[in-house]
Enzyme design. Structure first.
Site, mmCIF file in Angstrom:
data_model
loop_
_atom_site.group_PDB
_atom_site.id
_atom_site.type_symbol
_atom_site.label_atom_id
_atom_site.label_comp_id
_atom_site.label_asym_id
_atom_site.label_seq_id
_atom_site.Cartn_x
_atom_site.Cartn_y
_atom_site.Cartn_z
ATOM 1 N N ASN A 42 30.803 51.979 44.998
ATOM 2 C CA ASN A 42 29.948 51.238 44.135
ATOM 3 C C ASN A 42 29.705 51.875 42.819
ATOM 4 O O ASN A 42 29.386 51.424 41.746
ATOM 5 C CB ASN A 42 28.570 51.111 44.924
ATOM 6 C CG ASN A 42 28.451 50.029 45.920
ATOM 7 O OD1 ASN A 42 29.516 49.250 45.916
ATOM 8 N ND2 ASN A 42 27.508 50.318 46.960
ATOM 9 N N HIS A 53 30.183 41.629 43.190
ATOM 10 C CA HIS A 53 30.175 40.327 42.414
ATOM 11 C C HIS A 53 28.657 40.103 41.692
ATOM 12 O O HIS A 53 28.744 39.480 40.510
ATOM 13 C CB HIS A 53 29.994 39.118 43.620
ATOM 14 C CG HIS A 53 30.839 38.877 44.518
ATOM 15 N ND1 HIS A 53 32.408 39.194 43.771
ATOM 16 C CD2 HIS A 53 31.494 38.596 45.614
ATOM 17 C CE1 HIS A 53 33.605 38.779 44.679
ATOM 18 N NE2 HIS A 53 32.603 38.878 45.872
#
Length: 357
Positions: free
Chosen positions: A47, A116
């Site tokens: 991330n 996303h």
């Protein structure tokens, strides 16, 4: 109260990522992405890779927005190059975060959501960066359409995923679109953002509308699940031929009036409808839509030609298909022009010759 219910959280644990891709460029980029992820430390969180790419993309896009806050001013060429580089970095980091997650055994639904979510924000800034690079603010409604279309397409892609359970990428999809945006920025680097002026005076400016015609014509025929061109060659060629005729007429008008030629054209909405229909897996039968688009572009080119002819006739005070009888000149003037004037001229010449002899 939280954003997610207990039921949603439990179902999230059962989620499995599903993706299908026929992208043309993804296989070519895999070697670069695999090499890049091998350079990452095993302690680097996936991330963190994603958010780093997003921040770089946002900053480089905002540089363009700073120099052209309304997307009308010419931006520095280095800023366009920086934006292209920022998008390439974002694309690369966005492609390897999932690889890093599988490499480190840290794959989770959070990673997919985070990826996303960052993509949804990136779409906004990429769209704004392109608008500044090509000075699309000179046509604000086209700018609005371009930005809204970008976010709508992204939403519809995930709407399709919501319905089918699988995120699908076509042959020409995200990666190809990103390289297309980079190419636009690099053209601005080479020729300057003035090249994209929607009323360009550049010698190369007429090439752009031609590309807008040829590219959709090839892609739509190539990607058509119904073999749209092979099954309807006459109507297909008539459709794109009329679009080409419309743009060619505008080029002739620009030449004869010594004026600038705009890149945008209403006839391009027809090919655009065919392209969008394919993007959404053809909810409208392609053959039916082709006939509708063909009728539209024929109407559009006839309407344009009619309006241009009428405006020129009105300005020059002439008729299009008939000859208006002109009042004959006064007899005195006629004799002077056709008779006495000519006679006196020749007499003068004769006298001059006689004197010389």
């Amino acid at each position: 109260m939280g954003q997610l219910s207990e039921t949603q959280l439990r179902r999230l644990e059962e989620h499995k990522y599903s993706c299908a891709s026929t992208s043309l460029m993804d296989p070519l980029m895999q070697k670069w992405w695999c090499w890049l992820v091998d350079q990452c430390s095993l302690t680097l969180a996936p991330n963190l890779i994603t958010i780093t790419g997003l921040i770089i993309n946002i900053i480089t896009s905002l540089v363009l927005c700073y120099y052209s806050p309304d997307a009308k001013q010419e931006v520095p060429r280095w800023a366009c190059f920086l934006c292209a580089l920022g998008l390439f970095i974002y694309q690369s980091l966005d492609a390897i975060d999932g690889k890093q997650a599988r490499r480190t055994g840290t794959s989770s639904p959070l990673g997919e959501l985070f990826d996303h979510g960052c993509d949804s924000l990136s779409t906004v800034f990429v769209s704004l960066g392109v608008c500044c690079s090509v000075r699309l603010g000179t046509l604000p409604y086209w700018m609005f359409f371009q930005c809204m279309m970008a976010v709508t397409l992204f939403y519809c892609a995930h709407w399709q995923t919501y319905v089918s359970g699988t995120l699908r990428f076509g042959m020409v999809d995200v990666t190809e679109a990103q390289f297309g945006v980079m190419a636009i920025h690099l053209i601005s680097v080479i020729f300057g953002s003035e090249f994209w002026s929607l009323k360009g005076t550049s010698v190369l400016s007429p090439v752009v509308p031609l590309i807008y015609i040829l590219a959709p014509a090839v892609l739509i025929a190539w990607k058509s699940p119904e073999n749209l061109y092979l099954q309807n060659p006459i109507v297909y060629l008539l459709t794109f031929g009329c679009v080409s005729a419309r743009v060619t007429n505008r080029l002739v008008v620009a030449h004869m009036t010594k004026s600038e030629m705009a890149y945008s054209d209403s006839s391009l909405l027809g090919p655009g409808a065919l392209f969008l229909n394919q993007y959404f897996n053809c909810p409208i039968p392609e053959r039916t839509l082709l006939y509708v688009v063909c009728a539209y572009v024929i109407y559009d080119v006839v309407k344009y030609c009619r309006q241009v002819c009428l405006e020129i006739c009105q300005h020059l005070n002439i008729m299009l298909f008939t000859i208006v009888p002109r009042c004959p000149p006064a007899s005195g003037h006629a004799s002077e022009k056709n008779g006495s004037s000519s006679t006196s001229k020749y007499m003068t010449r004769s006298i001059s010759k006689a004197k010389s002899h």
